[in-house]
Design a protein around this motif. Structure first.
Motif, mmCIF file in Angstrom:
data_model
loop_
_atom_site.group_PDB
_atom_site.id
_atom_site.type_symbol
_atom_site.label_atom_id
_atom_site.label_comp_id
_atom_site.label_asym_id
_atom_site.label_seq_id
_atom_site.Cartn_x
_atom_site.Cartn_y
_atom_site.Cartn_z
ATOM 1 N N GLU A 1 0.831 -1.197 0.000
ATOM 2 C CA GLU A 1 0.000 0.000 0.000
ATOM 3 C C GLU A 1 0.873 1.257 0.000
ATOM 4 O OE1 GLU A 1 -3.578 2.252 -0.014
ATOM 5 O OE2 GLU A 1 -2.994 0.230 -0.635
ATOM 6 N N PHE A 2 1.981 1.225 0.699
ATOM 7 C CA PHE A 2 2.924 2.340 0.657
ATOM 8 C C PHE A 2 3.344 2.613 -0.787
ATOM 9 C CE2 PHE A 2 7.595 3.141 0.359
ATOM 10 C CZ PHE A 2 7.580 4.488 0.687
ATOM 11 N N GLY A 3 3.723 1.562 -1.492
ATOM 12 C CA GLY A 3 4.164 1.729 -2.879
ATOM 13 C C GLY A 3 3.060 2.206 -3.803
ATOM 14 N N ARG A 4 1.857 1.683 -3.621
ATOM 15 C CA ARG A 4 0.746 2.087 -4.496
ATOM 16 C C ARG A 4 0.401 3.564 -4.289
ATOM 17 N NH1 ARG A 4 -1.859 -2.408 -6.989
ATOM 18 N NH2 ARG A 4 -3.669 -1.143 -7.519
ATOM 19 N N ARG A 5 0.363 3.994 -3.033
ATOM 20 C CA ARG A 5 0.065 5.411 -2.780
ATOM 21 C C ARG A 5 1.207 6.295 -3.282
ATOM 22 N NH1 ARG A 5 -3.902 5.474 -3.788
ATOM 23 N NH2 ARG A 5 -4.452 3.309 -3.575
ATOM 24 N N LEU A 6 2.436 5.839 -3.064
ATOM 25 C CA LEU A 6 3.588 6.603 -3.518
ATOM 26 C C LEU A 6 3.591 6.703 -5.043
ATOM 27 C CD1 LEU A 6 6.229 8.067 -2.987
ATOM 28 C CD2 LEU A 6 7.377 5.839 -2.886
ATOM 29 N N GLY A 7 3.256 5.616 -5.715
ATOM 30 C CA GLY A 7 3.195 5.636 -7.165
ATOM 31 C C GLY A 7 2.147 6.601 -7.689
ATOM 32 N N THR A 8 1.009 6.656 -7.008
ATOM 33 C CA THR A 8 -0.039 7.588 -7.412
ATOM 34 C C THR A 8 0.410 9.025 -7.192
ATOM 35 O OG1 THR A 8 -1.689 5.920 -6.783
ATOM 36 C CG2 THR A 8 -2.486 8.164 -7.146
ATOM 37 N N ALA A 9 1.082 9.276 -6.065
ATOM 38 C CA ALA A 9 1.637 10.613 -5.811
ATOM 39 C C ALA A 9 2.663 10.978 -6.875
ATOM 40 C CB ALA A 9 2.277 10.661 -4.425
ATOM 41 N N PHE A 10 3.488 10.008 -7.242
ATOM 42 C CA PHE A 10 4.500 10.226 -8.267
ATOM 43 C C PHE A 10 3.859 10.599 -9.598
ATOM 44 C CE2 PHE A 10 7.008 8.449 -11.782
ATOM 45 C CZ PHE A 10 8.225 9.069 -11.588
#
Length: 347
Positions: free
Chosen positions: A220-229
């Motif tokens: 979930e950290f990566g998915r949210r970070l990817g969306t922010a990116f």
């Protein structure tokens, strides 16, 4: 640990020397298994050599290796070793290059990493086939990992690929859609960009043998970070600088692409939004003056501010998820630094 604090006004991804030391030899070995034609294109795309095969001085080549860094740090964060997660790190970088090769063909972008995109040098068929070959190599790399967790890691990668394709498909569909909501955009971004970053982090946890609850937090950290990116990348696509990003700034506007700032601006009731709609209805790409006008209209209608705020919201959600993974204090700090750099970058 869940409090969101900006560790530094970072604008450039903090390259980790030990990540490159571990990753680059394994990545080169994986690319070397490709057929000769695809190996040539892949090496050019990565900046290892010129189109004629002349080696370049850079050891690591193109790309910031963000996703492999996330994989290796995620493994360390849950008490594993970076070596155990190396196959996952190689795989996510191979998949990333696959997506870039295909994206440049789909979008017709002629620049990538400060030089001509692979398709513009070698032709569209060669670029597409190289992307396909990299995808196969990625799956094989995880499947052949010397780990008892290889099978579940392959399942993680395949699931992320399915989400990625759905997200990319939505992105293409949005170009012809009459209306796209912010919620629809974010669902697309989570698939197109968030899925692979989520997979990168989850693979680190899985190959390190972490408990499923910690893997969920990393994913979930990566998915949210990817969306922010993706939100930040959309901002660079309109207000960045080609000399810094290595990609054609303004091309998204010229092609009537529904990036987040545009979607948010079009949803506004500001008079600028109506003018922007009329530009986007033109049955041709926007010319240089129209691109500049569209850029001004998006900002006037609040699109830039909305995208910046969404990037911060997604980042805050990412850091809350990371805390749920119970990372070590040192890796939390390093992952936070990477996360901030990804939404406050200039390239």
């Amino acid at each position: 640990m869940s409090q969101l604090t900006d560790p530094a006004p970072a604008t450039v991804f903090p390259r980790l020397g030990w990540v490159d030391d571990l990753l680059v030899p394994a990545l080169r070995a994986a690319v070397a298994t490709l057929p000769a034609s695809e190996n040539r294109v892949a090496g050019y795309h990565r900046g290892w050599w010129e189109a004629d095969g002349t080696p370049l001085e850079s050891v690591s080549g193109g790309g910031k290796t963000v996703r492999p860094a996330l994989t290796l740090l995620s493994a360390v964060a849950v008490g594993g070793t970076a070596d155990s997660a190396l196959p996952g790190a190689v795989a996510v970088e191979l998949v990333h290059d696959f997506t870039l090769l295909h994206d440049d063909v789909i979008d017709g972008d002629a620049l990538r990493r400060h030089r001509p995109a692979a398709w513009s040098v070698f032709g569209t068929p060669a670029a597409v086939l190289t992307g396909d070959a990299l995808l196969v190599a990625a799956v094989r790399t995880v499947a052949d990992a010397p780990s008892e967790h290889a099978a579940v890691a392959v399942q993680e990668l395949v699931g992320a690929l399915a989400d990625l394709v759905r997200g990319q498909s939505l992105d293409v569909e949005f170009e012809e859609a009459s209306e796209v909501s912010v919620a629809q955009y974010l669902a697309m971004a989570e698939g197109k960009t968030g899925s692979l970053m989520g997979c990168a982090c989850a693979l680190g946890g899985l190959l390190a043998g972490a408990h499923s609850s910690r893997v969920r937090g990393l994913r979930e950290f990566g998915r949210r970070l990817g969306t922010a990116f993706q939100c930040a990348d959309d901002l660079l696509g309109i207000w960045g600088r080609t000399a810094r990003s290595g990609k054609p700034v303004g091309a998204d506007l010229a092609a009537h692409k529904r990036s987040l700032p545009v979607v948010a601006a079009l949803a506004s009731t500001d008079p600028a939004a109506r003018h922007l709609r009329s530009l986007y209805r033109l049955p041709r790409p926007l010319d240089g003056q129209e691109v500049e006008l569209a850029r001004e209209l998006v900002e006037q209608a609040g699109g830039r501010q909305a995208a910046e705020e969404e990037a911060r919201r997604q980042l805050a959600a990412a850091m809350r998820a990371l805390a749920c993974a119970q990372p070590t204090a040192d890796t939390y700090r390093q992952l936070q630094e990477i996360a901030w750099s990804m939404i406050r970058r200039e390239s």
